[in-house]
Write an enzyme that holds these catalytic residues in place. Structure first.
Site, PDB file in Angstrom:
ATOM      1  N   TYR A 137      53.396 -46.295  37.757  1.00 28.25           N
ATOM      2  CA  TYR A 137      53.556 -47.066  38.757  1.00 28.25           C
ATOM      3  C   TYR A 137      55.333 -47.197  38.749  1.00 28.25           C
ATOM      4  O   TYR A 137      55.179 -47.463  39.985  1.00 28.25           O
ATOM      5  CB  TYR A 137      52.620 -48.200  38.704  1.00 28.25           C
ATOM      6  CG  TYR A 137      52.987 -48.946  39.656  1.00 28.25           C
ATOM      7  CD1 TYR A 137      51.961 -48.963  40.817  1.00 28.25           C
ATOM      8  CD2 TYR A 137      52.985 -50.205  39.838  1.00 28.25           C
ATOM      9  CE1 TYR A 137      51.504 -50.250  41.252  1.00 28.25           C
ATOM     10  CE2 TYR A 137      53.194 -51.013  41.055  1.00 28.25           C
ATOM     11  CZ  TYR A 137      52.328 -50.906  41.837  1.00 28.25           C
ATOM     12  OH  TYR A 137      52.683 -51.537  42.910  1.00 28.25           O
ATOM     13  N   LYS A 140      56.820 -46.436  41.838  1.00 27.66           N
ATOM     14  CA  LYS A 140      57.531 -47.309  42.745  1.00 27.66           C
ATOM     15  C   LYS A 140      59.553 -47.187  43.283  1.00 27.66           C
ATOM     16  O   LYS A 140      60.176 -47.264  44.658  1.00 27.66           O
ATOM     17  CB  LYS A 140      57.515 -48.489  42.584  1.00 27.66           C
ATOM     18  CG  LYS A 140      55.985 -48.554  42.822  1.00 27.66           C
ATOM     19  CD  LYS A 140      55.356 -48.713  43.972  1.00 27.66           C
ATOM     20  CE  LYS A 140      53.321 -48.568  44.625  1.00 27.66           C
ATOM     21  NZ  LYS A 140      53.404 -48.453  46.152  1.00 27.66           N
TER      22      LYS A 140
HETATM   23  P1  NAP Z   1      44.259 -52.114  46.986  1.00 27.01           P
HETATM   24  O1  NAP Z   1      43.909 -54.084  47.057  1.00 27.01           O
HETATM   25  O2  NAP Z   1      43.975 -51.437  45.831  1.00 27.01           O
HETATM   26  O3  NAP Z   1      44.228 -51.339  48.315  1.00 27.01           O
HETATM   27  C1  NAP Z   1      44.511 -50.253  48.700  1.00 27.01           C
HETATM   28  C2  NAP Z   1      44.347 -49.359  49.487  1.00 27.01           C
HETATM   29  O4  NAP Z   1      44.702 -48.100  48.834  1.00 27.01           O
HETATM   30  C3  NAP Z   1      42.207 -49.082  48.958  1.00 27.01           C
HETATM   31  O5  NAP Z   1      42.113 -49.515  50.874  1.00 27.01           O
HETATM   32  C4  NAP Z   1      42.205 -47.627  48.781  1.00 27.01           C
HETATM   33  O6  NAP Z   1      40.974 -47.067  48.896  1.00 27.01           O
HETATM   34  C5  NAP Z   1      43.487 -46.969  49.026  1.00 27.01           C
HETATM   35  N1  NAP Z   1      43.208 -45.583  48.642  1.00 27.01           N
HETATM   36  C6  NAP Z   1      43.839 -45.898  47.273  1.00 27.01           C
HETATM   37  N2  NAP Z   1      43.400 -44.575  46.986  1.00 27.01           N
HETATM   38  C7  NAP Z   1      43.905 -44.227  48.252  1.00 27.01           C
HETATM   39  C8  NAP Z   1      44.855 -42.542  48.598  1.00 27.01           C
HETATM   40  N3  NAP Z   1      43.751 -41.283  47.972  1.00 27.01           N
HETATM   41  N4  NAP Z   1      44.313 -41.726  50.254  1.00 27.01           N
HETATM   42  C9  NAP Z   1      43.871 -43.024  51.061  1.00 27.01           C
HETATM   43  N5  NAP Z   1      44.139 -44.607  50.583  1.00 27.01           N
HETATM   44  C10 NAP Z   1      43.755 -44.884  49.538  1.00 27.01           C
HETATM   45  O7  NAP Z   1      45.384 -52.800  46.972  1.00 27.01           O
HETATM   46  P2  NAP Z   1      47.119 -53.665  47.386  1.00 27.01           P
HETATM   47  O8  NAP Z   1      47.390 -54.612  46.475  1.00 27.01           O
HETATM   48  O9  NAP Z   1      46.540 -54.011  48.763  1.00 27.01           O
HETATM   49  O10 NAP Z   1      48.096 -52.649  47.431  1.00 27.01           O
HETATM   50  C11 NAP Z   1      48.565 -52.161  48.596  1.00 27.01           C
HETATM   51  C12 NAP Z   1      50.040 -51.856  48.206  1.00 27.01           C
HETATM   52  O11 NAP Z   1      50.870 -52.288  47.786  1.00 27.01           O
HETATM   53  C13 NAP Z   1      49.514 -50.481  47.125  1.00 27.01           C
HETATM   54  O12 NAP Z   1      51.064 -49.535  47.994  1.00 27.01           O
HETATM   55  C14 NAP Z   1      50.158 -51.362  45.978  1.00 27.01           C
HETATM   56  O13 NAP Z   1      50.902 -50.403  44.602  1.00 27.01           O
HETATM   57  C15 NAP Z   1      51.729 -52.077  46.526  1.00 27.01           C
HETATM   58  N6  NAP Z   1      52.183 -53.205  45.858  1.00 27.01           N
HETATM   59  C16 NAP Z   1      51.063 -54.413  45.254  1.00 27.01           C
HETATM   60  C17 NAP Z   1      51.414 -55.537  45.234  1.00 27.01           C
HETATM   61  C18 NAP Z   1      49.370 -56.335  44.499  1.00 27.01           C
HETATM   62  O14 NAP Z   1      50.136 -57.172  43.978  1.00 27.01           O
HETATM   63  N7  NAP Z   1      48.663 -56.420  44.971  1.00 27.01           N
HETATM   64  C19 NAP Z   1      52.077 -55.952  44.724  1.00 27.01           C
HETATM   65  C20 NAP Z   1      53.320 -54.795  44.885  1.00 27.01           C
HETATM   66  C21 NAP Z   1      53.021 -53.349  45.318  1.00 27.01           C
HETATM   67  P3  NAP Z   1      39.263 -47.577  48.697  1.00 27.01           P
HETATM   68  O15 NAP Z   1      39.564 -48.753  48.309  1.00 27.01           O
HETATM   69  O16 NAP Z   1      39.112 -46.331  49.125  1.00 27.01           O
HETATM   70  O17 NAP Z   1      40.099 -47.285  46.912  1.00 27.01           O
END
Ligand code: NAP
Length: 250
Positions: free
Chosen positions: A155, A159
């Site tokens: 990851y 990133k």
């Molecule tokens: P999340 O709740 O797991 O949502 C991720 C979304 O991406 C889900 O709707 C998922 O769909 C979709 N997805 C996964 N694989 C995919 C693919 N191959 N093609 C199209 N869509 C896909 O994650 P989040 O926490 O909102 O995170 C969003 C972004 O922010 C990510 O890039 C993550 O790395 C980044 N981020 C998050 C955090 C945090 O603390 N949450 C911190 C830093 C960065 P499904 O539901 O169908 O799997």
């Protein structure tokens, strides 16, 4: 911030941060392409919430790590709305494991969905954006790509890769009025972090100067600003939205 007449694609916007970004852009006038993979119900739910705001939206299911799916998604989006003004590369997954035990599959999957997807979606929107001589590309990095995190080598590499990619594309397209930036969230309360054990969450919280997890809306506000006309002079930057966690401890 006024996005009236603008078309935005947000990848992974059926839930979590992506959904909050899509809702924020729609609230401020944008037409939305909602993307997700697998079950279409969350994406359709986001579309219906956007339509309730009297904005246009369509759900396009596509695996953003697949070149063929991304090509088809962009063709469908352009056919529906004629252009793309804003691309938010948000979709991402984690497959945490100490490096010694990490499998090839865990490495490859995270690099494909978190990093290759950013290349594929960006490449696909560049031609139309270059033609119209305007555009906004915003990609979701992470605090982990800046300071590292034990158990997340795949990851962190993805990133951090987004940061180098963002700076490079910013230089490639700046002369055509396109800005390219990254946002680096800290720990945000979404399904991705809700799976963490409570004691891990408490330990994380102790390292956040502001003392609490961020919300998807905190990230959406920054993304919307970067997507707006008001941010026209910002490019190639990584904006941390992390409650101060990247400041580190003395
Ligand atoms: P999340 O709740 O797991 O949502 C991720 C979304 O991406 C889900 O709707 C998922 O769909 C979709 N997805 C996964 N694989 C995919 C693919 N191959 N093609 C199209 N869509 C896909 O994650 P989040 O926490 O909102 O995170 C969003 C972004 O922010 C990510 O890039 C993550 O790395 C980044 N981020 C998050 C955090 C945090 O603390 N949450 C911190 C830093 C960065 P499904 O539901 O169908 O799997």
């Amino acid at each position: 911030m006024d996005f009236t007449g603008k078309v935005a694609i947000v990848t992974g916007s059926g839930r979590g941060i992506g959904k909050a970004i899509a809702m924020k852009l729609a609230e401020n006038g944008a037409t939305l392409v909602i993307n997700d993979v697998g079950d279409s119900a969350p994406a359709e739910q986001t579309v219906s919430e956007i339509k309730n705001l009297n904005r246009q939206a369509v759900a396009i299911m596509a695996d953003v790590s697949s070149s063929a799916d991304v090509t088809k998604m962009m063709e469908t989006a352009i056919a529906a709305y004629g252009k793309v003004d804003i691309l938010v590369n948000n979709a991402g997954i984690t497959r945490d494991q100490l490096t010694m035990k990490m499998t090839d599959e865990e490495w490859d999957k995270v690099l494909a969905i978190d990093l290759k997807s950013v290349f594929l979606c960006t490449r696909a929107v560049l031609r139309p954006m270059l033609k119209q001589r305007s555009g906004r590309i915003i990609s979701m990095s992470s605090v982990v790509g800046i300071i590292g995190n034990a158990g997340q080598a795949n990851y962190a590499a993805a990133k951090a890769g987004i940061i180098g990619f963002t700076k490079t594309i910013a230089k490639e397209v700046a002369s055509r009025g396109i800005t390219v930036n990254a946002v680096a969230p800290g720990f945000i309360d979404t399904p991705m972090t809700q799976v963490l054990p409570e004691e891990r969450k408490q330990a994380l919280m102790a390292n956040i100067p502001l003392g609490y997890l961020g919300t998807p809306r905190d990230i959406a506000e920054t993304v919307a600003f970067l997507a707006s006309e008001e941010a026209r002079y910002i490019t190639g930057q990584v904006i941390s939205v992390d409650g101060g966690i990247s400041l580190g401890k003395l």
